[in-house]
Scaffold this active site. Structure first.
Site, PDB file in Angstrom:
ATOM      1  N   ARG A  46       0.817  -1.222   0.000  1.00 16.02           N
ATOM      2  CA  ARG A  46       0.000   0.000   0.000  1.00 16.02           C
ATOM      3  C   ARG A  46       0.850   1.271   0.000  1.00 16.02           C
ATOM      4  NH1 ARG A  46      -3.235  -3.351  -0.760  1.00 16.02           N
ATOM      5  NH2 ARG A  46      -5.410  -3.425  -0.081  1.00 16.02           N
ATOM      6  N   SER A  92     -10.554   0.140   2.950  1.00 15.28           N
ATOM      7  CA  SER A  92      -9.898  -0.018   4.255  1.00 15.28           C
ATOM      8  C   SER A  92      -9.418   1.341   4.758  1.00 15.28           C
ATOM      9  CB  SER A  92      -8.692  -0.938   4.136  1.00 15.28           C
ATOM     10  OG  SER A  92      -9.083  -2.206   3.663  1.00 15.28           O
ATOM     11  N   GLU A 143      -4.914   4.568   5.994  1.00 16.03           N
ATOM     12  CA  GLU A 143      -4.725   4.183   4.588  1.00 16.03           C
ATOM     13  C   GLU A 143      -5.120   5.312   3.622  1.00 16.03           C
ATOM     14  OE1 GLU A 143      -3.950   2.783   1.395  1.00 16.03           O
ATOM     15  OE2 GLU A 143      -6.056   2.261   1.440  1.00 16.03           O
TER      16      GLU A 143
END
Ligand code: EPU
Length: 338
Positions: free
Chosen positions: A166, A238, A334
């Site tokens: 990520r 998320s 995130e």
């Protein structure tokens, strides 16, 4: 520049959390050749630049100072079709899931595990989107765009993108300094379907020899069941990354919490399921000031109506504190706050 930027632009409909946001200026970039004029427009007025794709991984403030560039350029082309690989070029403004379907329909397989991820092609490398055992980095050949400091075109190969879980250079050293206009992908000519991720393997249990079409429909079924559709219940996927911790730290945690959901990494570290940690702290399904934790996936924060970025960040801070207090693990956000 074909159209002038709009002043006082309402971005509520341009972010998947449906957060209220008024930007000083906003322009849709349908043709990257408009970029030099837009950059001059911003420079003349000393406006900071913000680039938006599908707005599905950002937290917009109620007032956004600067010029927002919404990438809307389109186009998908097969540049190479050899015995070993296919090279596909896609414009940054292409919506991601239709791109996956477009490739699948033509037999350019590989992207099936990444089906139904909201957002655009241009945003995908920034957070190295990943799902059900596949991360985008395995297919990226080049990211093409513009250096926002010099206004010159620039091409980064996969190594220069510094991909990790990520994360990429576009969130790190090049944050705010690079605008992605198109991405070149290379997929193997005959890829092996990737079915190892536990939830996907379980979904395919009835299927003796799953092909790419089976993977596509299984991933879409799981996502539709577990993840809220942003068009129905606004969210940004998320809200926290899955934390990766040192082996010794994990062994200590395992003694206290033998059931903790986890994945061992090749470097010896251990990735924890943040959703498990959040759920164990009792947050699943809770809501406050329009902001809430989704009922079927504890990692997804949702806007039940009227939430602001502040309300979501408050809720996230309380979740982080309780996870840290109980497990000694720090959760990282995130989505990117602008
Ligand atoms: N779990 C819980 N409670 C929940 C949900 C999950 O305890 O409410 C546990 C289960 O044990 C499950 C494990 O967590 O086995 C993993 O759950 P899941 O497969 O749903 O994946 P995740 O770790 O929560 C990550 C990605 C998702 C991606 C899925 C599938 C991150 C931050 N999230 O979620 O990506 O779709 O895996 O690969 O890595 C996103 O980035 O926005 C996103 C949705």
């Amino acid at each position: 520049m074909s159209t002038l930027p709009e002043a006082g632009a309402d971005l509520l409909g341009s972010n998947s959390l449906r957060l209220p946001c008024i930007a000083d200026w906003c322009a849709d970039v349908e043709d990257p050749s408009d970029l030099p004029a837009l950059l001059s427009f911003a420079r003349e007025r000393s406006l900071p630049l913000h680039v938006l794709g599908g707005g599905s991984n950002v937290l917009l403030p109620e007032h956004l100072h600067g010029l927002v560039l919404r990438m809307r350029n389109r186009g998908i082309a097969l540049l190479e079709d050899s015995a070993t690989r296919r090279v596909i070029r896609a414009a940054a403004g292409e919506p991601w899931h239709p791109f996956v379907l477009h490739c699948h329909a033509r037999g350019w397989y590989g992207f099936e595990n990444l089906a139904l991820i909201p957002g655009t092609v241009g945003a995908a490398p920034i957070q190295n989107i990943g799902a059900y055992g596949v991360e985008l980095e395995r297919f990226v050949l080049e990211v093409r765009g513009m250096d926002l400091h010099t206004g010159l075109p620039r091409v980064l190969d996969a190594a220069a993108c510094a991909f990790s879980y990520r994360d990429s250079i576009f969130k790190g050293g090049l944050a705010g300094a690079f605008l992605i206009t198109e991405v070149l992908f290379a997929v193997p000519a005959d890829p092996v379907p990737c079915t190892g991720y536990a939830a996907l393997a379980a979904e395919l249990a009835h299927c003796p020899d799953p092909g790419h079409a089976d993977v596509l429909s299984a991933v879409m079924s799981i996502r539709r069941r577990r993840l809220p559709d942003p068009a129905v219940l606004p969210n940004a996927g998320s809200f926290f990354k899955n934390p990766v911790i040192a082996a010794e730290e994990f062994e200590r945690l395992l003694l206290a919490e033998p059931e903790v959901a986890h994945w061992r990494q090749s470097d010896g570290r251990v990735k924890l399921a943040a959703a498990w940690l959040v759920e164990r702290c009792g947050w699943k399904g809770r809501r406050d000031a329009g902001a809430g934790v989704h009922e079927a996936q504890a990692l997804v924060l949702v806007n039940h109506g009227g939430a602001t970025a502040g309300a979501l960040l408050d809720l996230a801070a309380r979740i982080r504190d309780s996870v840290h207090e109980r497990f000694g693990v720090t959760l990282e956000l995130e989505p990117v706050p602008l």
